[in-house]
Design a protein around this motif. Sequence first.
Motif, PDB file in Angstrom:
ATOM      1  N   LYS A  49      -2.709  -2.240  -3.174  1.00  0.00           N
ATOM      2  CA  LYS A  49      -3.978  -1.751  -2.598  1.00  0.00           C
ATOM      3  C   LYS A  49      -4.143  -0.308  -3.070  1.00  0.00           C
ATOM      4  O   LYS A  49      -3.538   0.617  -2.553  1.00  0.00           O
ATOM      5  CB  LYS A  49      -3.925  -1.827  -1.069  1.00  0.00           C
ATOM      6  CG  LYS A  49      -5.017  -1.059  -0.338  1.00  0.00           C
ATOM      7  CD  LYS A  49      -6.403  -1.585  -0.652  1.00  0.00           C
ATOM      8  CE  LYS A  49      -7.442  -0.864   0.210  1.00  0.00           C
ATOM      9  NZ  LYS A  49      -7.644   0.558  -0.175  1.00  0.00           N
ATOM     10  N   THR A  50      -4.969  -0.139  -4.099  1.00  0.00           N
ATOM     11  CA  THR A  50      -5.146   1.180  -4.705  1.00  0.00           C
ATOM     12  C   THR A  50      -6.056   2.058  -3.837  1.00  0.00           C
ATOM     13  O   THR A  50      -7.141   1.614  -3.447  1.00  0.00           O
ATOM     14  CB  THR A  50      -5.766   1.049  -6.102  1.00  0.00           C
ATOM     15  OG1 THR A  50      -4.966   0.153  -6.885  1.00  0.00           O
ATOM     16  CG2 THR A  50      -5.847   2.399  -6.794  1.00  0.00           C
ATOM     17  N   PRO A  51      -5.660   3.295  -3.533  1.00  0.00           N
ATOM     18  CA  PRO A  51      -6.544   4.196  -2.788  1.00  0.00           C
ATOM     19  C   PRO A  51      -7.848   4.426  -3.548  1.00  0.00           C
ATOM     20  O   PRO A  51      -7.862   4.505  -4.788  1.00  0.00           O
ATOM     21  CB  PRO A  51      -5.729   5.493  -2.695  1.00  0.00           C
ATOM     22  CG  PRO A  51      -4.302   5.066  -2.855  1.00  0.00           C
ATOM     23  CD  PRO A  51      -4.333   3.893  -3.796  1.00  0.00           C
ATOM     24  N   ASP A  52      -8.950   4.515  -2.811  1.00  0.00           N
ATOM     25  CA  ASP A  52     -10.267   4.648  -3.445  1.00  0.00           C
ATOM     26  C   ASP A  52     -10.357   5.873  -4.344  1.00  0.00           C
ATOM     27  O   ASP A  52     -11.049   5.850  -5.370  1.00  0.00           O
ATOM     28  CB  ASP A  52     -11.359   4.712  -2.368  1.00  0.00           C
ATOM     29  CG  ASP A  52     -11.603   3.350  -1.725  1.00  0.00           C
ATOM     30  OD1 ASP A  52     -11.148   2.329  -2.293  1.00  0.00           O
ATOM     31  OD2 ASP A  52     -12.240   3.300  -0.656  1.00  0.00           O
ATOM     32  N   ASN A  53      -9.656   6.929  -3.973  1.00  0.00           N
ATOM     33  CA  ASN A  53      -9.773   8.158  -4.765  1.00  0.00           C
ATOM     34  C   ASN A  53      -9.116   8.039  -6.142  1.00  0.00           C
ATOM     35  O   ASN A  53      -9.324   8.886  -7.008  1.00  0.00           O
ATOM     36  CB  ASN A  53      -9.162   9.345  -4.003  1.00  0.00           C
ATOM     37  CG  ASN A  53      -7.660   9.214  -3.811  1.00  0.00           C
ATOM     38  OD1 ASN A  53      -7.196   8.243  -3.212  1.00  0.00           O
ATOM     39  ND2 ASN A  53      -6.908  10.180  -4.307  1.00  0.00           N
ATOM     40  N   LYS A  86      -9.513   5.205  -8.002  1.00  0.00           N
ATOM     41  CA  LYS A  86     -10.274   4.219  -8.759  1.00  0.00           C
ATOM     42  C   LYS A  86     -11.295   4.929  -9.659  1.00  0.00           C
ATOM     43  O   LYS A  86     -11.896   5.931  -9.265  1.00  0.00           O
ATOM     44  CB  LYS A  86     -10.995   3.242  -7.824  1.00  0.00           C
ATOM     45  CG  LYS A  86     -10.057   2.384  -6.999  1.00  0.00           C
ATOM     46  CD  LYS A  86     -10.831   1.405  -6.117  1.00  0.00           C
ATOM     47  CE  LYS A  86      -9.889   0.529  -5.310  1.00  0.00           C
ATOM     48  NZ  LYS A  86     -10.610  -0.461  -4.474  1.00  0.00           N
ATOM     49  N   HIS A 138       0.852  -1.188   0.000  1.00  0.00           N
ATOM     50  CA  HIS A 138       0.000   0.000   0.000  1.00  0.00           C
ATOM     51  C   HIS A 138       0.886   1.235   0.000  1.00  0.00           C
ATOM     52  O   HIS A 138       2.094   1.164   0.282  1.00  0.00           O
ATOM     53  CB  HIS A 138      -0.961  -0.011   1.198  1.00  0.00           C
ATOM     54  CG  HIS A 138      -0.301   0.347   2.504  1.00  0.00           C
ATOM     55  ND1 HIS A 138      -0.526   1.545   3.151  1.00  0.00           N
ATOM     56  CD2 HIS A 138       0.568  -0.344   3.286  1.00  0.00           C
ATOM     57  CE1 HIS A 138       0.178   1.581   4.272  1.00  0.00           C
ATOM     58  NE2 HIS A 138       0.837   0.447   4.381  1.00  0.00           N
ATOM     59  N   ASP A 139       0.272   2.355  -0.323  1.00  0.00           N
ATOM     60  CA  ASP A 139       1.015   3.596  -0.495  1.00  0.00           C
ATOM     61  C   ASP A 139       1.128   4.303   0.845  1.00  0.00           C
ATOM     62  O   ASP A 139       0.536   5.362   1.066  1.00  0.00           O
ATOM     63  CB  ASP A 139       0.325   4.486  -1.526  1.00  0.00           C
ATOM     64  CG  ASP A 139       1.305   5.423  -2.214  1.00  0.00           C
ATOM     65  OD1 ASP A 139       2.438   5.560  -1.715  1.00  0.00           O
ATOM     66  OD2 ASP A 139       0.958   5.980  -3.264  1.00  0.00           O
ATOM     67  N   GLY A 140       1.887   3.705   1.768  1.00  0.00           N
ATOM     68  CA  GLY A 140       2.086   4.274   3.085  1.00  0.00           C
ATOM     69  C   GLY A 140       3.369   3.756   3.683  1.00  0.00           C
ATOM     70  O   GLY A 140       4.127   3.024   3.038  1.00  0.00           O
ATOM     71  N   TYR A 174      -8.334  -1.449  -9.472  1.00  0.00           N
ATOM     72  CA  TYR A 174      -8.400  -0.047  -9.882  1.00  0.00           C
ATOM     73  C   TYR A 174      -9.811   0.382 -10.311  1.00  0.00           C
ATOM     74  O   TYR A 174     -10.033   1.531 -10.652  1.00  0.00           O
ATOM     75  CB  TYR A 174      -7.448   0.170 -11.068  1.00  0.00           C
ATOM     76  CG  TYR A 174      -6.083  -0.444 -10.882  1.00  0.00           C
ATOM     77  CD1 TYR A 174      -5.050   0.268 -10.268  1.00  0.00           C
ATOM     78  CD2 TYR A 174      -5.814  -1.749 -11.314  1.00  0.00           C
ATOM     79  CE1 TYR A 174      -3.793  -0.308 -10.093  1.00  0.00           C
ATOM     80  CE2 TYR A 174      -4.565  -2.329 -11.136  1.00  0.00           C
ATOM     81  CZ  TYR A 174      -3.570  -1.607 -10.522  1.00  0.00           C
ATOM     82  OH  TYR A 174      -2.326  -2.182 -10.337  1.00  0.00           O
TER      83      TYR A 174
END
Length: 388
Positions: free
Chosen positions: A133-137, A139, A90-92, A178
Amino acid sequence: MSRVASPCSPRIPIRLKFNTLVRASSAKSDASLAPPTTRKPAKVPEGTPVIPPQDLASRPRRNRRSSTVRDAFRETILTPSNFIYPIFVHDGDDDIPIGSMPGQSRLGWKTGMINKVREARAAGVNQVVVFPKTPDNLKTPTAEECYNPNGLAQRSISLLKDTFPDLEVYTDVALDPYNTMGHDGMVRSDGVIMNDETVYYLCKQAVSQARAGADVISPSDMMDGRVGAIREALDSEGFTNVAIMSYTAKYNSAYYGPFRDALASAPRPGNEDWKIPLDKAEYQMDPANFRECLREAALDEAEGADILMVKPAGAYLDIIRALKDSTTLPISAYQVSGEYSMLKAAAAAGYLNEEEAVLESLISIKRAGADLTLTYYAVDAAKWIQEL
Protein backbone atom coordinates in the motif's frame (compact mmCIF):
# COMPACT_ATOMS: atom_id res chain seq x y z
CA MET A 1 -40.71 -74.77 -39.15
CA SER A 2 -38.65 -72.88 -36.56
CA ARG A 3 -40.46 -70.58 -34.20
CA VAL A 4 -39.36 -66.94 -33.94
CA ALA A 5 -40.01 -65.17 -30.67
CA SER A 6 -42.36 -62.22 -30.86
CA PRO A 7 -40.87 -58.84 -30.01
CA CYS A 8 -43.44 -58.68 -27.24
CA SER A 9 -42.51 -62.08 -25.80
CA PRO A 10 -41.05 -61.84 -22.28
CA ARG A 11 -37.29 -62.36 -22.25
CA ILE A 12 -35.41 -63.37 -19.12
CA PRO A 13 -31.98 -61.69 -18.90
CA ILE A 14 -29.06 -64.12 -18.65
CA ARG A 15 -28.00 -62.43 -15.40
CA LEU A 16 -31.41 -63.14 -13.80
CA LYS A 17 -31.27 -66.74 -14.99
CA PHE A 18 -27.82 -67.06 -13.35
CA ASN A 19 -29.05 -65.46 -10.12
CA THR A 20 -31.99 -67.87 -10.01
CA LEU A 21 -29.64 -70.85 -10.33
CA VAL A 22 -27.37 -69.48 -7.61
CA ARG A 23 -30.28 -68.96 -5.22
CA ALA A 24 -31.56 -72.49 -5.90
CA SER A 25 -28.10 -73.92 -5.20
CA SER A 26 -27.71 -71.86 -2.02
CA ALA A 27 -31.02 -73.09 -0.69
CA LYS A 28 -29.66 -76.64 -0.67
CA SER A 29 -26.52 -75.64 1.33
CA ASP A 30 -26.25 -76.07 5.07
CA ALA A 31 -27.10 -72.70 6.66
CA SER A 32 -25.20 -73.72 9.80
CA LEU A 33 -21.93 -73.44 7.88
CA ALA A 34 -22.30 -69.63 7.67
CA PRO A 35 -20.18 -67.75 10.25
CA PRO A 36 -22.13 -66.23 13.15
CA THR A 37 -22.90 -62.50 13.00
CA THR A 38 -24.54 -59.93 15.20
CA ARG A 39 -25.43 -57.70 12.26
CA LYS A 40 -29.11 -57.09 11.72
CA PRO A 41 -30.75 -56.20 8.42
CA ALA A 42 -31.25 -52.48 8.01
CA LYS A 43 -34.79 -51.22 8.45
CA VAL A 44 -36.59 -49.33 5.70
CA PRO A 45 -39.17 -46.58 6.12
CA GLU A 46 -42.75 -47.74 6.43
CA GLY A 47 -44.41 -47.59 3.05
CA THR A 48 -41.25 -48.45 1.09
CA PRO A 49 -42.33 -50.44 -2.00
CA VAL A 50 -41.09 -54.00 -2.38
CA ILE A 51 -39.62 -54.28 -5.86
CA PRO A 52 -37.06 -56.53 -7.55
CA PRO A 53 -33.59 -55.04 -8.06
CA GLN A 54 -33.03 -53.17 -11.32
CA ASP A 55 -31.09 -55.11 -13.93
CA LEU A 56 -27.99 -52.83 -13.83
CA ALA A 57 -24.54 -54.01 -14.84
CA SER A 58 -22.95 -50.83 -13.52
CA ARG A 59 -23.89 -49.00 -10.34
CA PRO A 60 -21.57 -45.98 -9.83
CA ARG A 61 -22.76 -45.57 -6.24
CA ARG A 62 -20.79 -48.69 -5.28
CA ASN A 63 -17.65 -46.53 -5.58
CA ARG A 64 -19.16 -43.91 -3.24
CA ARG A 65 -20.57 -46.20 -0.56
CA SER A 66 -18.18 -45.32 2.30
CA SER A 67 -15.70 -42.67 3.33
CA THR A 68 -12.87 -45.18 2.91
CA VAL A 69 -13.86 -45.92 -0.67
CA ARG A 70 -14.44 -42.23 -1.47
CA ASP A 71 -11.01 -41.31 -0.10
CA ALA A 72 -9.38 -44.10 -2.11
CA PHE A 73 -10.93 -42.99 -5.39
CA ARG A 74 -10.61 -39.21 -4.91
CA GLU A 75 -9.16 -37.75 -8.08
CA THR A 76 -8.22 -34.27 -6.83
CA ILE A 77 -6.31 -33.78 -3.59
CA LEU A 78 -6.06 -30.32 -2.02
CA THR A 79 -3.03 -29.58 0.16
CA PRO A 80 -1.55 -26.43 1.74
CA SER A 81 1.35 -26.68 -0.71
CA ASN A 82 -1.11 -25.70 -3.46
CA PHE A 83 -1.71 -22.28 -1.89
CA ILE A 84 -0.05 -18.90 -2.36
CA TYR A 85 -1.10 -16.45 0.34
CA PRO A 86 -1.56 -12.82 -0.82
CA ILE A 87 -0.58 -10.33 1.86
CA PHE A 88 -1.10 -6.57 1.96
CA VAL A 89 1.62 -4.52 3.66
CA HIS A 90 1.88 -0.87 4.62
CA ASP A 91 4.65 1.35 5.87
CA GLY A 92 3.58 1.42 9.52
CA ASP A 93 3.58 -0.55 12.74
CA ASP A 94 -0.04 -1.47 13.38
CA ASP A 95 -2.17 -3.84 11.32
CA ILE A 96 -5.10 -2.01 9.71
CA PRO A 97 -8.25 -4.10 9.07
CA ILE A 98 -9.65 -3.90 5.53
CA GLY A 99 -13.37 -3.16 5.79
CA SER A 100 -14.34 -4.79 2.50
CA MET A 101 -12.32 -7.94 3.25
CA PRO A 102 -13.26 -9.20 6.74
CA GLY A 103 -10.38 -11.04 8.35
CA GLN A 104 -7.74 -9.37 6.17
CA SER A 105 -5.54 -6.41 7.11
CA ARG A 106 -2.87 -4.14 5.78
CA LEU A 107 -0.02 -5.62 7.77
CA GLY A 108 2.73 -3.59 9.35
CA TRP A 109 5.73 -4.64 7.29
CA LYS A 110 8.11 -5.07 10.23
CA THR A 111 5.96 -7.06 12.66
CA GLY A 112 2.45 -7.89 11.42
CA MET A 113 3.75 -9.27 8.14
CA ILE A 114 6.28 -11.50 9.88
CA ASN A 115 3.71 -12.76 12.39
CA LYS A 116 1.18 -13.58 9.68
CA VAL A 117 3.73 -15.40 7.52
CA ARG A 118 4.91 -17.37 10.55
CA GLU A 119 1.28 -18.43 11.13
CA ALA A 120 0.94 -19.41 7.47
CA ARG A 121 4.10 -21.51 7.56
CA ALA A 122 2.92 -23.30 10.71
CA ALA A 123 -0.22 -24.29 8.78
CA GLY A 124 1.86 -25.61 5.87
CA VAL A 125 1.61 -22.58 3.54
CA ASN A 126 5.11 -21.58 2.46
CA GLN A 127 4.35 -19.29 -0.51
CA VAL A 128 3.29 -15.65 -0.33
CA VAL A 129 2.79 -12.77 -2.73
CA VAL A 130 3.37 -9.24 -1.48
CA PHE A 131 1.14 -6.25 -2.34
CA PRO A 132 2.33 -2.87 -0.99
CA LYS A 133 0.00 0.00 0.00
CA THR A 134 2.00 2.93 -1.34
CA PRO A 135 1.55 6.27 0.49
CA ASP A 136 -0.17 8.84 -1.72
CA ASN A 137 2.72 11.27 -1.42
CA LEU A 138 5.00 8.77 -3.18
CA LYS A 139 2.71 8.24 -6.17
CA THR A 140 3.47 9.95 -9.49
CA PRO A 141 2.01 9.77 -13.02
CA THR A 142 4.98 7.66 -14.11
CA ALA A 143 5.18 5.56 -10.91
CA GLU A 144 8.95 5.76 -10.35
CA GLU A 145 8.47 4.52 -6.78
CA CYS A 146 7.86 1.04 -8.20
CA TYR A 147 11.61 0.48 -8.66
CA ASN A 148 12.88 2.32 -5.58
CA PRO A 149 15.47 -0.09 -4.06
CA ASN A 150 14.35 1.09 -0.62
CA GLY A 151 10.64 1.01 -1.44
CA LEU A 152 8.07 -0.73 0.72
CA ALA A 153 7.80 -3.76 -1.55
CA GLN A 154 11.56 -4.16 -1.77
CA ARG A 155 12.04 -3.81 2.00
CA SER A 156 9.23 -6.32 2.66
CA ILE A 157 10.69 -8.87 0.25
CA SER A 158 14.14 -8.53 1.77
CA LEU A 159 12.86 -8.88 5.34
CA LEU A 160 10.83 -11.96 4.44
CA LYS A 161 13.79 -13.69 2.83
CA ASP A 162 16.10 -12.75 5.69
CA THR A 163 13.62 -14.13 8.23
CA PHE A 164 12.46 -17.19 6.30
CA PRO A 165 15.14 -18.14 3.75
CA ASP A 166 13.13 -21.08 2.38
CA LEU A 167 9.93 -19.05 1.94
CA GLU A 168 8.85 -18.75 -1.71
CA VAL A 169 8.23 -15.03 -2.27
CA TYR A 170 6.21 -13.85 -5.25
CA THR A 171 5.84 -10.21 -6.23
CA ASP A 172 3.43 -8.04 -8.16
CA VAL A 173 4.76 -6.12 -11.16
CA ALA A 174 2.45 -3.31 -12.30
CA LEU A 175 2.27 0.44 -11.92
CA ASP A 176 -1.20 0.86 -10.39
CA PRO A 177 -0.07 0.82 -6.71
CA TYR A 178 2.36 3.65 -7.52
CA ASN A 179 0.46 5.56 -10.21
CA THR A 180 -1.55 8.68 -9.32
CA MET A 181 -4.03 7.76 -12.06
CA GLY A 182 -4.68 4.22 -10.80
CA HIS A 183 -3.76 2.32 -13.95
CA ASP A 184 -1.31 -0.53 -14.52
CA GLY A 185 0.47 1.57 -17.12
CA MET A 186 1.25 5.21 -17.82
CA VAL A 187 -1.72 7.20 -19.11
CA ARG A 188 -1.47 9.65 -22.01
CA SER A 189 -3.58 12.83 -21.96
CA ASP A 190 -5.99 11.33 -24.50
CA GLY A 191 -6.63 8.36 -22.19
CA VAL A 192 -4.44 5.85 -24.01
CA ILE A 193 -2.42 3.47 -21.80
CA MET A 194 1.18 3.60 -23.05
CA ASN A 195 2.53 0.09 -23.64
CA ASP A 196 6.25 0.13 -24.43
CA GLU A 197 7.07 3.01 -22.08
CA THR A 198 5.28 1.15 -19.29
CA VAL A 199 7.19 -2.06 -20.04
CA TYR A 200 10.47 -0.15 -19.66
CA TYR A 201 9.56 0.71 -16.06
CA LEU A 202 8.15 -2.77 -15.38
CA CYS A 203 11.59 -4.17 -16.20
CA LYS A 204 13.22 -1.80 -13.74
CA GLN A 205 10.63 -2.79 -11.14
CA ALA A 206 11.21 -6.52 -11.72
CA VAL A 207 14.98 -6.20 -11.41
CA SER A 208 14.67 -4.20 -8.19
CA GLN A 209 12.45 -6.93 -6.72
CA ALA A 210 14.88 -9.64 -7.76
CA ARG A 211 17.72 -7.74 -6.09
CA ALA A 212 15.61 -7.61 -2.92
CA GLY A 213 15.39 -11.41 -2.95
CA ALA A 214 12.18 -12.25 -4.82
CA ASP A 215 11.88 -15.83 -6.05
CA VAL A 216 9.10 -15.28 -8.59
CA ILE A 217 8.28 -12.08 -10.50
CA SER A 218 4.58 -11.76 -11.33
CA PRO A 219 3.67 -9.17 -13.99
CA SER A 220 -0.04 -8.39 -13.57
CA ASP A 221 -0.20 -5.40 -15.91
CA MET A 222 -1.27 -7.14 -19.17
CA MET A 223 0.99 -4.99 -21.35
CA ASP A 224 2.08 -6.59 -24.64
CA GLY A 225 5.60 -8.03 -24.66
CA ARG A 226 6.32 -7.52 -21.00
CA VAL A 227 7.17 -11.15 -20.20
CA GLY A 228 9.95 -11.32 -22.79
CA ALA A 229 11.29 -7.91 -21.80
CA ILE A 230 11.33 -8.80 -18.10
CA ARG A 231 12.99 -12.14 -18.82
CA GLU A 232 15.73 -10.39 -20.77
CA ALA A 233 16.17 -7.75 -18.06
CA LEU A 234 16.44 -10.36 -15.30
CA ASP A 235 18.88 -12.50 -17.24
CA SER A 236 21.08 -9.55 -18.15
CA GLU A 237 21.41 -8.74 -14.43
CA GLY A 238 22.29 -12.32 -13.52
CA PHE A 239 18.88 -13.36 -12.16
CA THR A 240 18.50 -16.39 -14.38
CA ASN A 241 17.02 -18.46 -11.52
CA VAL A 242 14.26 -15.96 -10.75
CA ALA A 243 11.03 -17.29 -12.25
CA ILE A 244 8.16 -15.43 -13.92
CA MET A 245 4.53 -16.14 -13.08
CA SER A 246 2.64 -14.25 -15.75
CA TYR A 247 -0.89 -12.99 -15.27
CA THR A 248 -1.67 -14.53 -18.66
CA ALA A 249 -5.47 -14.39 -18.70
CA LYS A 250 -6.34 -11.46 -16.47
CA TYR A 251 -9.91 -10.40 -17.16
CA ASN A 252 -11.46 -6.95 -16.77
CA SER A 253 -13.52 -8.24 -13.88
CA ALA A 254 -16.00 -6.72 -11.44
CA TYR A 255 -14.55 -8.96 -8.72
CA TYR A 256 -11.51 -6.76 -8.02
CA GLY A 257 -13.27 -4.07 -5.99
CA PRO A 258 -12.12 -5.04 -2.47
CA PHE A 259 -8.51 -5.42 -3.64
CA ARG A 260 -8.50 -1.88 -5.04
CA ASP A 261 -9.99 -0.70 -1.76
CA ALA A 262 -7.17 -2.43 0.14
CA LEU A 263 -4.46 -0.70 -1.91
CA ALA A 264 -6.36 2.47 -2.86
CA SER A 265 -5.42 1.67 -6.45
CA ALA A 266 -8.67 2.17 -8.37
CA PRO A 267 -8.58 4.40 -11.49
CA ARG A 268 -8.96 8.08 -10.61
CA PRO A 269 -11.44 10.47 -12.26
CA GLY A 270 -10.02 12.34 -15.22
CA ASN A 271 -10.86 15.78 -16.61
CA GLU A 272 -10.99 17.61 -19.93
CA ASP A 273 -7.24 18.18 -19.93
CA TRP A 274 -6.31 14.62 -19.00
CA LYS A 275 -8.67 11.79 -19.76
CA ILE A 276 -8.36 8.73 -17.52
CA PRO A 277 -10.20 5.53 -18.49
CA LEU A 278 -12.80 4.52 -15.92
CA ASP A 279 -11.82 0.86 -16.16
CA LYS A 280 -9.02 -1.33 -17.50
CA ALA A 281 -10.77 -2.79 -20.52
CA GLU A 282 -8.12 -1.43 -22.88
CA TYR A 283 -5.53 -3.90 -21.60
CA GLN A 284 -7.30 -6.49 -19.43
CA MET A 285 -9.26 -9.19 -21.26
CA ASP A 286 -12.96 -9.06 -22.12
CA PRO A 287 -14.90 -11.48 -19.84
CA ALA A 288 -16.86 -12.58 -22.92
CA ASN A 289 -13.75 -13.94 -24.68
CA PHE A 290 -12.36 -17.47 -24.59
CA ARG A 291 -10.01 -17.97 -27.57
CA GLU A 292 -8.04 -14.84 -26.70
CA CYS A 293 -6.59 -16.58 -23.65
CA LEU A 294 -4.94 -19.17 -25.90
CA ARG A 295 -3.19 -16.44 -27.84
CA GLU A 296 -1.96 -14.77 -24.65
CA ALA A 297 -0.76 -18.12 -23.29
CA ALA A 298 1.19 -18.95 -26.44
CA LEU A 299 2.90 -15.56 -26.37
CA ASP A 300 3.78 -15.71 -22.67
CA GLU A 301 5.18 -19.22 -22.97
CA ALA A 302 7.26 -18.25 -26.00
CA GLU A 303 8.59 -15.19 -24.15
CA GLY A 304 9.82 -17.25 -21.20
CA ALA A 305 7.04 -17.43 -18.60
CA ASP A 306 7.45 -20.26 -16.07
CA ILE A 307 3.87 -20.24 -14.72
CA LEU A 308 0.66 -19.05 -16.42
CA MET A 309 -2.07 -17.47 -14.32
CA VAL A 310 -5.84 -17.07 -14.72
CA LYS A 311 -7.53 -14.26 -12.81
CA PRO A 312 -10.22 -14.43 -11.41
CA ALA A 313 -10.57 -18.15 -10.72
CA GLY A 314 -14.14 -19.07 -9.80
CA ALA A 315 -15.95 -17.53 -12.76
CA TYR A 316 -13.23 -18.63 -15.21
CA LEU A 317 -12.84 -22.37 -14.57
CA ASP A 318 -13.21 -23.00 -18.30
CA ILE A 319 -10.22 -20.73 -18.94
CA ILE A 320 -8.14 -22.62 -16.36
CA ARG A 321 -8.96 -25.87 -18.12
CA ALA A 322 -8.21 -24.37 -21.54
CA LEU A 323 -4.72 -23.31 -20.47
CA LYS A 324 -4.11 -26.60 -18.69
CA ASP A 325 -4.90 -28.47 -21.90
CA SER A 326 -2.81 -26.19 -24.11
CA THR A 327 0.54 -26.10 -22.29
CA THR A 328 2.93 -28.17 -20.20
CA LEU A 329 3.65 -25.18 -17.94
CA PRO A 330 2.17 -25.05 -14.42
CA ILE A 331 -1.12 -23.15 -14.11
CA SER A 332 -2.00 -20.82 -11.26
CA ALA A 333 -5.35 -19.21 -10.54
CA TYR A 334 -6.28 -16.27 -8.32
CA GLN A 335 -9.32 -16.58 -6.08
CA VAL A 336 -9.69 -12.81 -5.96
CA SER A 337 -10.87 -10.37 -3.33
CA GLY A 338 -14.45 -10.27 -4.58
CA GLU A 339 -14.74 -14.04 -4.40
CA TYR A 340 -13.33 -13.99 -0.87
CA SER A 341 -15.64 -11.21 0.29
CA MET A 342 -18.75 -12.89 -1.17
CA LEU A 343 -17.99 -16.10 0.71
CA LYS A 344 -17.34 -14.14 3.90
CA ALA A 345 -20.61 -12.21 3.56
CA ALA A 346 -22.68 -15.31 2.84
CA ALA A 347 -21.13 -17.14 5.78
CA ALA A 348 -21.67 -14.18 8.11
CA ALA A 349 -25.35 -14.10 7.10
CA GLY A 350 -25.70 -17.80 7.81
CA TYR A 351 -26.41 -18.68 4.19
CA LEU A 352 -23.38 -20.97 3.82
CA ASN A 353 -21.15 -23.15 5.93
CA GLU A 354 -17.93 -21.21 5.41
CA GLU A 355 -15.49 -24.10 5.74
CA GLU A 356 -17.43 -26.40 3.43
CA ALA A 357 -18.07 -23.71 0.81
CA VAL A 358 -14.46 -22.49 0.78
CA LEU A 359 -12.95 -25.95 0.46
CA GLU A 360 -15.44 -26.81 -2.29
CA SER A 361 -14.53 -23.69 -4.22
CA LEU A 362 -10.80 -24.39 -3.84
CA ILE A 363 -11.13 -28.02 -4.91
CA SER A 364 -13.10 -26.91 -7.98
CA ILE A 365 -10.27 -24.56 -8.96
CA LYS A 366 -7.72 -27.35 -8.64
CA ARG A 367 -10.00 -29.82 -10.42
CA ALA A 368 -10.23 -27.40 -13.34
CA GLY A 369 -6.46 -27.60 -13.70
CA ALA A 370 -4.78 -25.11 -11.34
CA ASP A 371 -1.53 -26.32 -9.81
CA LEU A 372 -1.35 -23.24 -7.57
CA THR A 373 -4.14 -21.11 -6.13
CA LEU A 374 -3.66 -17.61 -4.79
CA THR A 375 -6.28 -17.27 -2.06
CA TYR A 376 -6.88 -15.08 0.98
CA TYR A 377 -8.28 -18.22 2.60
CA ALA A 378 -4.88 -19.95 2.37
CA VAL A 379 -4.18 -20.08 6.11
CA ASP A 380 -7.74 -20.96 7.16
CA ALA A 381 -8.08 -23.56 4.42
CA ALA A 382 -4.75 -25.14 5.34
CA LYS A 383 -5.87 -25.48 8.96
CA TRP A 384 -9.23 -26.95 7.90
CA ILE A 385 -7.48 -29.50 5.69
CA GLN A 386 -5.27 -30.57 8.58
CA GLU A 387 -8.37 -31.14 10.72
CA LEU A 388 -10.12 -33.36 8.16
